[in-house]
Enzyme design. Sequence first.
Site, PDB file in Angstrom:
ATOM      1  N   ASP A 253     -13.153 109.296  78.374  1.00 31.55           N
ATOM      2  CA  ASP A 253     -12.534 109.423  77.054  1.00 31.55           C
ATOM      3  C   ASP A 253     -12.498 110.895  76.649  1.00 31.55           C
ATOM      4  O   ASP A 253     -11.475 111.416  76.219  1.00 31.55           O
ATOM      5  CB  ASP A 253     -13.350 108.613  76.030  1.00 31.55           C
ATOM      6  CG  ASP A 253     -12.803 108.741  74.624  1.00 31.55           C
ATOM      7  OD1 ASP A 253     -11.579 108.635  74.460  1.00 31.55           O
ATOM      8  OD2 ASP A 253     -13.610 108.946  73.689  1.00 31.55           O
TER       9      ASP A 253
ATOM     10  N   TYR B 188     -19.563 101.781  75.917  1.00 30.41           N
ATOM     11  CA  TYR B 188     -18.696 101.141  74.928  1.00 30.41           C
ATOM     12  C   TYR B 188     -19.048  99.659  74.753  1.00 30.41           C
ATOM     13  O   TYR B 188     -18.766  99.064  73.721  1.00 30.41           O
ATOM     14  CB  TYR B 188     -17.227 101.234  75.354  1.00 30.41           C
ATOM     15  CG  TYR B 188     -16.526 102.512  74.943  1.00 30.41           C
ATOM     16  CD1 TYR B 188     -17.076 103.750  75.210  1.00 30.41           C
ATOM     17  CD2 TYR B 188     -15.294 102.461  74.302  1.00 30.41           C
ATOM     18  CE1 TYR B 188     -16.408 104.914  74.853  1.00 30.41           C
ATOM     19  CE2 TYR B 188     -14.619 103.623  73.946  1.00 30.41           C
ATOM     20  CZ  TYR B 188     -15.187 104.848  74.227  1.00 30.41           C
ATOM     21  OH  TYR B 188     -14.525 105.986  73.869  1.00 30.41           O
TER      22      TYR B 188
HETATM   23  C1  IPM Z   1      -8.787 106.407  73.575  1.00 33.55           C
HETATM   24  C2  IPM Z   1      -9.294 106.305  72.158  1.00 33.55           C
HETATM   25  C3  IPM Z   1     -10.077 105.014  72.022  1.00 33.55           C
HETATM   26  C4  IPM Z   1     -11.251 105.074  72.962  1.00 33.55           C
HETATM   27  C5  IPM Z   1     -10.535 104.687  70.584  1.00 33.55           C
HETATM   28  C6  IPM Z   1      -9.385 104.662  69.610  1.00 33.55           C
HETATM   29  C7  IPM Z   1     -11.296 103.385  70.526  1.00 33.55           C
HETATM   30  O1  IPM Z   1     -10.054 107.423  71.847  1.00 33.55           O
HETATM   31  O2  IPM Z   1      -8.081 105.477  74.019  1.00 33.55           O
HETATM   32  O3  IPM Z   1      -9.034 107.410  74.229  1.00 33.55           O
HETATM   33  O4  IPM Z   1     -12.299 105.660  72.636  1.00 33.55           O
HETATM   34  O5  IPM Z   1     -11.144 104.515  74.065  1.00 33.55           O
HETATM   35 MG    MG Z   2      -9.966 108.977  73.305  1.00 32.91          MG
END
Ligand code: IPM
Ligand code: MG
Length: 355
Positions: free
Chosen positions: A245, A138
Amino acid sequence: MKKILILPGDGIGKEVTNECMKVIDFFKKSIEIEITEELFGGASIDAHGQPLTKDVLDKAMESDAVLLGAVGGPKWEELEHNLKPEKGLLTLRKELEAFANLRPGKVFPALINASSLKKDIVEGTDIFVVRELTGGIYFGEPRYVKNVGGKRIGANNLIYNEDEIARVANIAFEIARKRKNKVTSLDKANVLEVMQLWRDVVTEVHKNNFQDVELEHLYIDNAAMQVIKRPSTFDVILAGNLFGDIISDEIAELTGSLGMLPSASIGSKHGIYEPVHGSAPDIAGQNIANPIAAILSLAMLFKYSLNLDSVHDLIEKAVSETLNAGFRTKDIGYDNTLTCSEMGDEILSNIVKLS
Ligand code: IPM
Ligand code: MG
Protein backbone atom coordinates in the site's frame (compact mmCIF):
# COMPACT_ATOMS: atom_id res chain seq x y z
CA MET A 1 -22.15 -11.75 -22.48
CA LYS A 2 -19.69 -10.33 -19.95
CA LYS A 3 -21.04 -8.67 -16.83
CA ILE A 4 -19.37 -5.60 -15.39
CA LEU A 5 -20.48 -4.05 -12.12
CA ILE A 6 -19.66 -0.37 -11.74
CA LEU A 7 -19.26 0.98 -8.22
CA PRO A 8 -18.45 4.70 -8.49
CA GLY A 9 -18.32 5.14 -4.71
CA ASP A 10 -17.56 8.59 -3.31
CA GLY A 11 -15.92 11.91 -4.14
CA ILE A 12 -14.08 11.97 -7.45
CA GLY A 13 -14.91 8.26 -7.82
CA LYS A 14 -18.16 9.25 -9.52
CA GLU A 15 -16.47 11.73 -11.84
CA VAL A 16 -13.74 9.38 -13.03
CA THR A 17 -16.04 6.37 -13.54
CA ASN A 18 -18.28 8.61 -15.63
CA GLU A 19 -15.38 9.01 -18.05
CA CYS A 20 -14.89 5.23 -18.07
CA MET A 21 -18.54 4.84 -19.03
CA LYS A 22 -17.91 6.85 -22.21
CA VAL A 23 -15.18 4.40 -23.15
CA ILE A 24 -17.33 1.38 -22.26
CA ASP A 25 -20.23 2.74 -24.32
CA PHE A 26 -17.94 2.93 -27.31
CA PHE A 27 -16.72 -0.67 -26.96
CA LYS A 28 -20.25 -1.92 -26.30
CA LYS A 29 -20.86 -1.49 -30.01
CA SER A 30 -18.49 -4.35 -30.76
CA ILE A 31 -18.17 -6.34 -27.51
CA GLU A 32 -21.08 -7.86 -25.62
CA ILE A 33 -20.97 -6.25 -22.20
CA GLU A 34 -23.74 -5.82 -19.66
CA ILE A 35 -23.34 -2.94 -17.22
CA THR A 36 -24.90 -2.56 -13.79
CA GLU A 37 -24.21 0.39 -11.50
CA GLU A 38 -24.65 0.33 -7.72
CA LEU A 39 -23.97 2.40 -4.61
CA PHE A 40 -20.83 1.65 -2.62
CA GLY A 41 -18.84 3.13 0.26
CA GLY A 42 -20.11 6.36 1.80
CA ALA A 43 -22.86 6.67 -0.79
CA SER A 44 -24.19 3.28 0.30
CA ILE A 45 -23.86 4.22 3.99
CA ASP A 46 -26.05 7.26 3.35
CA ALA A 47 -28.68 5.21 1.54
CA HIS A 48 -28.58 1.89 3.40
CA GLY A 49 -26.54 2.38 6.56
CA GLN A 50 -23.70 0.13 5.41
CA PRO A 51 -20.83 0.48 2.92
CA LEU A 52 -21.46 -2.78 1.05
CA THR A 53 -24.94 -4.28 1.07
CA LYS A 54 -25.57 -7.99 0.62
CA ASP A 55 -27.38 -7.22 -2.62
CA VAL A 56 -24.36 -5.40 -4.09
CA LEU A 57 -21.97 -8.11 -2.90
CA ASP A 58 -24.18 -10.72 -4.60
CA LYS A 59 -24.11 -8.69 -7.80
CA ALA A 60 -20.30 -8.49 -7.56
CA MET A 61 -20.17 -12.27 -7.18
CA GLU A 62 -22.24 -12.68 -10.33
CA SER A 63 -20.07 -10.30 -12.35
CA ASP A 64 -16.98 -11.05 -14.37
CA ALA A 65 -15.40 -7.83 -13.17
CA VAL A 66 -16.01 -4.90 -10.86
CA LEU A 67 -14.91 -1.39 -11.78
CA LEU A 68 -14.51 0.86 -8.76
CA GLY A 69 -14.12 4.59 -8.40
CA ALA A 70 -13.02 5.43 -4.87
CA VAL A 71 -14.44 5.37 -1.37
CA GLY A 72 -14.33 7.52 1.73
CA GLY A 73 -14.49 11.14 2.80
CA PRO A 74 -14.60 13.36 5.89
CA LYS A 75 -18.34 12.80 6.28
CA TRP A 76 -17.82 9.17 7.31
CA GLU A 77 -14.47 9.41 9.11
CA GLU A 78 -15.93 9.40 12.60
CA LEU A 79 -17.89 6.19 12.07
CA GLU A 80 -16.92 3.03 13.87
CA HIS A 81 -14.40 0.91 11.92
CA ASN A 82 -16.83 -1.70 10.76
CA LEU A 83 -19.13 0.90 9.27
CA LYS A 84 -16.55 3.02 7.46
CA PRO A 85 -16.58 3.17 3.63
CA GLU A 86 -13.10 1.54 3.55
CA LYS A 87 -14.51 -1.53 5.28
CA GLY A 88 -16.76 -2.08 2.26
CA LEU A 89 -13.72 -2.10 0.02
CA LEU A 90 -11.82 -4.55 2.21
CA THR A 91 -14.83 -6.88 2.42
CA LEU A 92 -15.28 -6.79 -1.33
CA ARG A 93 -11.61 -7.68 -1.93
CA LYS A 94 -11.76 -10.48 0.62
CA GLU A 95 -15.08 -11.97 -0.53
CA LEU A 96 -14.04 -11.94 -4.18
CA GLU A 97 -10.68 -13.50 -3.17
CA ALA A 98 -8.83 -10.87 -5.15
CA PHE A 99 -5.56 -11.61 -3.39
CA ALA A 100 -3.12 -10.14 -5.89
CA ASN A 101 -3.23 -6.41 -6.45
CA LEU A 102 -1.36 -5.36 -9.60
CA ARG A 103 -0.23 -1.75 -9.77
CA PRO A 104 1.83 -0.78 -12.79
CA GLY A 105 3.79 2.44 -12.33
CA LYS A 106 5.14 3.54 -15.65
CA VAL A 107 6.58 6.91 -16.59
CA PHE A 108 4.87 8.25 -19.67
CA PRO A 109 7.64 10.09 -21.59
CA ALA A 110 5.36 13.10 -22.08
CA LEU A 111 5.03 13.45 -18.30
CA ILE A 112 8.65 13.13 -17.35
CA ASN A 113 8.70 16.69 -16.02
CA ALA A 114 5.68 16.07 -13.78
CA SER A 115 7.75 13.75 -11.61
CA SER A 116 9.15 15.09 -8.37
CA LEU A 117 12.46 13.45 -9.32
CA LYS A 118 15.07 14.68 -11.78
CA LYS A 119 14.50 13.63 -15.36
CA ASP A 120 17.66 11.53 -15.73
CA ILE A 121 16.82 9.53 -12.59
CA VAL A 122 13.21 8.78 -13.44
CA GLU A 123 13.68 8.18 -17.18
CA GLY A 124 12.80 4.63 -18.22
CA THR A 125 11.04 3.80 -14.95
CA ASP A 126 8.52 0.99 -15.37
CA ILE A 127 7.72 -0.70 -12.07
CA PHE A 128 4.99 -3.27 -11.57
CA VAL A 129 3.91 -3.66 -7.94
CA VAL A 130 2.30 -6.95 -6.94
CA ARG A 131 0.70 -6.35 -3.55
CA GLU A 132 -0.86 -9.09 -1.39
CA LEU A 133 -4.40 -7.85 -0.82
CA THR A 134 -6.49 -10.16 1.33
CA GLY A 135 -4.22 -10.94 4.26
CA GLY A 136 -1.57 -9.44 6.52
CA ILE A 137 -2.19 -6.71 9.05
CA TYR A 138 -5.33 -5.49 7.25
CA PHE A 139 -7.18 -8.66 8.22
CA GLY A 140 -5.21 -10.20 11.14
CA GLU A 141 -7.11 -11.09 14.33
CA PRO A 142 -7.40 -10.09 17.07
CA ARG A 143 -7.84 -6.40 16.33
CA TYR A 144 -9.08 -3.89 18.85
CA VAL A 145 -8.78 -0.74 20.86
CA LYS A 146 -9.74 -1.57 24.42
CA ASN A 147 -9.49 -0.21 27.89
CA VAL A 148 -7.13 -2.09 30.17
CA GLY A 149 -6.81 -0.76 33.69
CA GLY A 150 -7.88 2.73 32.66
CA LYS A 151 -5.47 2.88 29.69
CA ARG A 152 -6.47 2.46 26.05
CA ILE A 153 -4.56 -0.23 24.18
CA GLY A 154 -4.78 -0.81 20.44
CA ALA A 155 -3.60 -3.86 18.49
CA ASN A 156 -3.58 -5.33 15.01
CA ASN A 157 -2.00 -8.54 13.93
CA LEU A 158 0.41 -9.03 11.03
CA ILE A 159 -0.09 -12.65 10.11
CA TYR A 160 0.53 -14.70 6.96
CA ASN A 161 0.45 -18.38 6.29
CA GLU A 162 2.80 -19.90 3.74
CA ASP A 163 0.08 -20.54 1.14
CA GLU A 164 -0.97 -16.89 1.14
CA ILE A 165 2.64 -15.88 0.49
CA ALA A 166 3.33 -18.55 -2.12
CA ARG A 167 0.28 -17.83 -4.29
CA VAL A 168 0.99 -14.11 -4.61
CA ALA A 169 4.72 -14.80 -5.13
CA ASN A 170 3.79 -17.12 -8.01
CA ILE A 171 1.85 -14.34 -9.68
CA ALA A 172 4.75 -11.90 -9.26
CA PHE A 173 7.23 -14.33 -10.85
CA GLU A 174 4.85 -15.14 -13.71
CA ILE A 175 4.42 -11.44 -14.45
CA ALA A 176 8.18 -10.84 -14.27
CA ARG A 177 8.72 -13.51 -16.92
CA LYS A 178 6.65 -11.46 -19.34
CA ARG A 179 8.57 -8.30 -18.45
CA LYS A 180 12.22 -7.76 -17.51
CA ASN A 181 12.48 -11.00 -15.55
CA LYS A 182 13.27 -9.55 -12.14
CA VAL A 183 11.39 -9.63 -8.82
CA THR A 184 12.27 -7.50 -5.80
CA SER A 185 10.53 -8.80 -2.68
CA LEU A 186 10.02 -6.39 0.23
CA ASP A 187 9.98 -7.44 3.87
CA LYS A 188 11.23 -6.60 7.33
CA ALA A 189 12.85 -9.97 8.01
CA ASN A 190 15.49 -8.38 10.23
CA VAL A 191 12.87 -7.59 12.88
CA LEU A 192 9.62 -9.49 12.27
CA GLU A 193 9.26 -13.30 12.36
CA VAL A 194 6.32 -13.22 9.96
CA MET A 195 8.53 -11.36 7.48
CA GLN A 196 11.27 -13.98 7.81
CA LEU A 197 8.60 -16.49 6.77
CA TRP A 198 7.72 -14.18 3.87
CA ARG A 199 11.36 -14.15 2.73
CA ASP A 200 11.77 -17.93 3.16
CA VAL A 201 8.61 -18.77 1.20
CA VAL A 202 9.44 -16.35 -1.63
CA THR A 203 12.92 -17.91 -1.81
CA GLU A 204 11.41 -21.43 -1.95
CA VAL A 205 8.92 -20.53 -4.69
CA HIS A 206 11.80 -19.04 -6.64
CA LYS A 207 14.03 -22.06 -6.15
CA ASN A 208 11.31 -24.56 -7.08
CA ASN A 209 9.82 -22.93 -10.14
CA PHE A 210 11.39 -19.68 -11.19
CA GLN A 211 15.17 -19.96 -11.14
CA ASP A 212 15.28 -18.22 -14.52
CA VAL A 213 13.91 -15.05 -12.88
CA GLU A 214 16.27 -12.76 -10.96
CA LEU A 215 15.23 -12.40 -7.30
CA GLU A 216 16.27 -9.59 -4.96
CA HIS A 217 15.15 -9.14 -1.33
CA LEU A 218 15.05 -5.67 0.23
CA TYR A 219 14.00 -4.47 3.65
CA ILE A 220 11.06 -2.11 3.28
CA ASP A 221 12.89 0.90 4.75
CA ASN A 222 15.80 0.45 2.36
CA ALA A 223 13.37 -0.16 -0.52
CA ALA A 224 11.57 3.12 0.18
CA MET A 225 14.92 4.82 -0.37
CA GLN A 226 16.09 2.72 -3.35
CA VAL A 227 12.94 3.33 -5.40
CA ILE A 228 13.62 7.06 -5.43
CA LYS A 229 17.37 6.62 -5.86
CA ARG A 230 17.35 4.10 -8.72
CA PRO A 231 13.71 3.70 -9.88
CA SER A 232 14.57 2.52 -13.36
CA THR A 233 16.41 -0.58 -12.05
CA PHE A 234 13.22 -2.13 -10.65
CA ASP A 235 10.91 -4.44 -12.55
CA VAL A 236 8.34 -6.32 -10.44
CA ILE A 237 8.07 -5.41 -6.75
CA LEU A 238 6.39 -8.02 -4.54
CA ALA A 239 5.09 -6.92 -1.14
CA GLY A 240 2.62 -7.72 1.61
CA ASN A 241 -0.58 -5.75 2.06
CA LEU A 242 0.67 -2.83 4.16
CA PHE A 243 4.12 -2.37 2.62
CA GLY A 244 2.56 -2.68 -0.85
CA ASP A 245 0.00 0.00 0.00
CA ILE A 246 2.73 2.42 1.04
CA ILE A 247 5.28 1.74 -1.69
CA SER A 248 2.66 2.02 -4.44
CA ASP A 249 1.77 5.60 -3.44
CA GLU A 250 5.48 6.44 -3.46
CA ILE A 251 5.91 4.95 -6.92
CA ALA A 252 2.82 6.75 -8.17
CA GLU A 253 4.28 10.09 -7.20
CA LEU A 254 7.62 9.44 -8.83
CA THR A 255 5.94 8.52 -12.08
CA GLY A 256 4.15 11.87 -12.15
CA SER A 257 0.87 11.81 -10.29
CA LEU A 258 -1.32 9.53 -8.23
CA GLY A 259 -3.96 10.45 -10.79
CA MET A 260 -2.18 8.26 -13.35
CA LEU A 261 -1.91 4.94 -11.53
CA PRO A 262 -4.37 2.12 -12.30
CA SER A 263 -4.78 -1.19 -10.51
CA ALA A 264 -6.20 -4.64 -11.00
CA SER A 265 -6.96 -7.08 -8.21
CA ILE A 266 -7.07 -10.66 -9.33
CA GLY A 267 -6.98 -14.12 -7.84
CA SER A 268 -10.26 -15.93 -8.32
CA LYS A 269 -12.73 -15.63 -11.13
CA HIS A 270 -13.75 -12.04 -10.50
CA GLY A 271 -11.35 -9.13 -10.90
CA ILE A 272 -11.64 -5.75 -9.21
CA TYR A 273 -10.31 -2.72 -11.05
CA GLU A 274 -9.73 0.60 -9.36
CA PRO A 275 -7.55 3.66 -9.62
CA VAL A 276 -4.91 3.75 -6.87
CA HIS A 277 -5.96 7.28 -5.88
CA GLY A 278 -8.65 7.85 -3.30
CA SER A 279 -11.86 9.87 -3.31
CA ALA A 280 -9.97 13.20 -3.01
CA PRO A 281 -12.71 15.09 -1.13
CA ASP A 282 -10.74 18.34 -1.49
CA ILE A 283 -11.34 18.44 -5.25
CA ALA A 284 -14.55 16.39 -5.50
CA GLY A 285 -17.47 17.89 -7.39
CA GLN A 286 -15.29 20.37 -9.30
CA ASN A 287 -14.77 18.30 -12.46
CA ILE A 288 -10.97 18.73 -12.23
CA ALA A 289 -9.90 15.20 -11.29
CA ASN A 290 -7.65 13.22 -13.60
CA PRO A 291 -9.65 10.32 -15.11
CA ILE A 292 -6.56 8.60 -16.53
CA ALA A 293 -5.97 6.20 -13.61
CA ALA A 294 -9.59 5.05 -13.84
CA ILE A 295 -9.48 4.72 -17.64
CA LEU A 296 -6.23 2.73 -17.41
CA SER A 297 -7.88 0.54 -14.75
CA LEU A 298 -10.66 -0.13 -17.24
CA ALA A 299 -7.96 -1.05 -19.77
CA MET A 300 -6.63 -3.59 -17.25
CA LEU A 301 -10.16 -4.96 -16.89
CA PHE A 302 -10.29 -5.69 -20.60
CA LYS A 303 -6.95 -7.49 -20.35
CA TYR A 304 -7.23 -9.49 -17.15
CA SER A 305 -10.98 -10.24 -16.93
CA LEU A 306 -12.08 -10.24 -20.57
CA ASN A 307 -8.81 -11.47 -22.14
CA LEU A 308 -8.91 -8.63 -24.64
CA ASP A 309 -5.26 -7.58 -24.65
CA SER A 310 -5.75 -5.65 -27.88
CA VAL A 311 -8.38 -3.39 -26.28
CA HIS A 312 -6.06 -2.84 -23.31
CA ASP A 313 -3.22 -1.83 -25.61
CA LEU A 314 -5.46 0.43 -27.65
CA ILE A 315 -6.69 2.34 -24.59
CA GLU A 316 -3.15 2.69 -23.27
CA LYS A 317 -2.00 4.01 -26.63
CA ALA A 318 -4.89 6.48 -26.75
CA VAL A 319 -3.89 7.80 -23.31
CA SER A 320 -0.26 8.12 -24.44
CA GLU A 321 -1.23 10.00 -27.56
CA THR A 322 -3.51 12.34 -25.63
CA LEU A 323 -0.58 13.18 -23.35
CA ASN A 324 1.82 13.49 -26.28
CA ALA A 325 -0.54 16.00 -27.85
CA GLY A 326 -0.05 18.14 -24.74
CA PHE A 327 -3.41 17.66 -23.01
CA ARG A 328 -3.18 17.78 -19.20
CA THR A 329 -5.43 17.82 -16.18
CA LYS A 330 -4.61 20.06 -13.23
CA ASP A 331 -2.55 17.50 -11.31
CA ILE A 332 -0.06 17.09 -14.15
CA GLY A 333 -0.13 20.46 -15.89
CA TYR A 334 0.00 24.19 -15.25
CA ASP A 335 -2.00 26.32 -17.63
CA ASN A 336 -4.77 25.55 -20.10
CA THR A 337 -5.57 22.36 -18.23
CA LEU A 338 -8.58 20.26 -19.14
CA THR A 339 -11.48 19.34 -16.91
CA CYS A 340 -12.07 15.72 -16.01
CA SER A 341 -14.78 15.32 -18.64
CA GLU A 342 -12.75 17.11 -21.33
CA MET A 343 -9.85 14.75 -20.70
CA GLY A 344 -12.25 11.80 -20.99
CA ASP A 345 -13.51 13.18 -24.32
CA GLU A 346 -9.97 13.64 -25.67
CA ILE A 347 -9.01 10.08 -24.76
CA LEU A 348 -12.22 8.75 -26.26
CA SER A 349 -11.61 10.60 -29.51
CA ASN A 350 -8.14 9.02 -29.71
CA ILE A 351 -9.66 5.59 -29.01
CA VAL A 352 -12.11 6.13 -31.85
CA LYS A 353 -9.29 7.26 -34.17
CA LEU A 354 -7.06 4.29 -33.30
CA SER A 355 -9.72 1.61 -33.63
C1 IPM B 1 -5.50 1.57 -1.57
C2 IPM B 1 -6.19 2.38 -0.50
C3 IPM B 1 -6.97 1.43 0.39
C4 IPM B 1 -6.00 0.48 1.03
C5 IPM B 1 -7.85 2.13 1.45
C6 IPM B 1 -8.81 3.12 0.84
C7 IPM B 1 -8.61 1.12 2.28
O1 IPM B 1 -5.25 3.12 0.21
O2 IPM B 1 -6.21 0.85 -2.31
O3 IPM B 1 -4.30 1.68 -1.73
O4 IPM B 1 -5.37 0.80 2.05
O5 IPM B 1 -5.86 -0.64 0.51
MG1 MG C 1 -3.29 3.10 -0.65
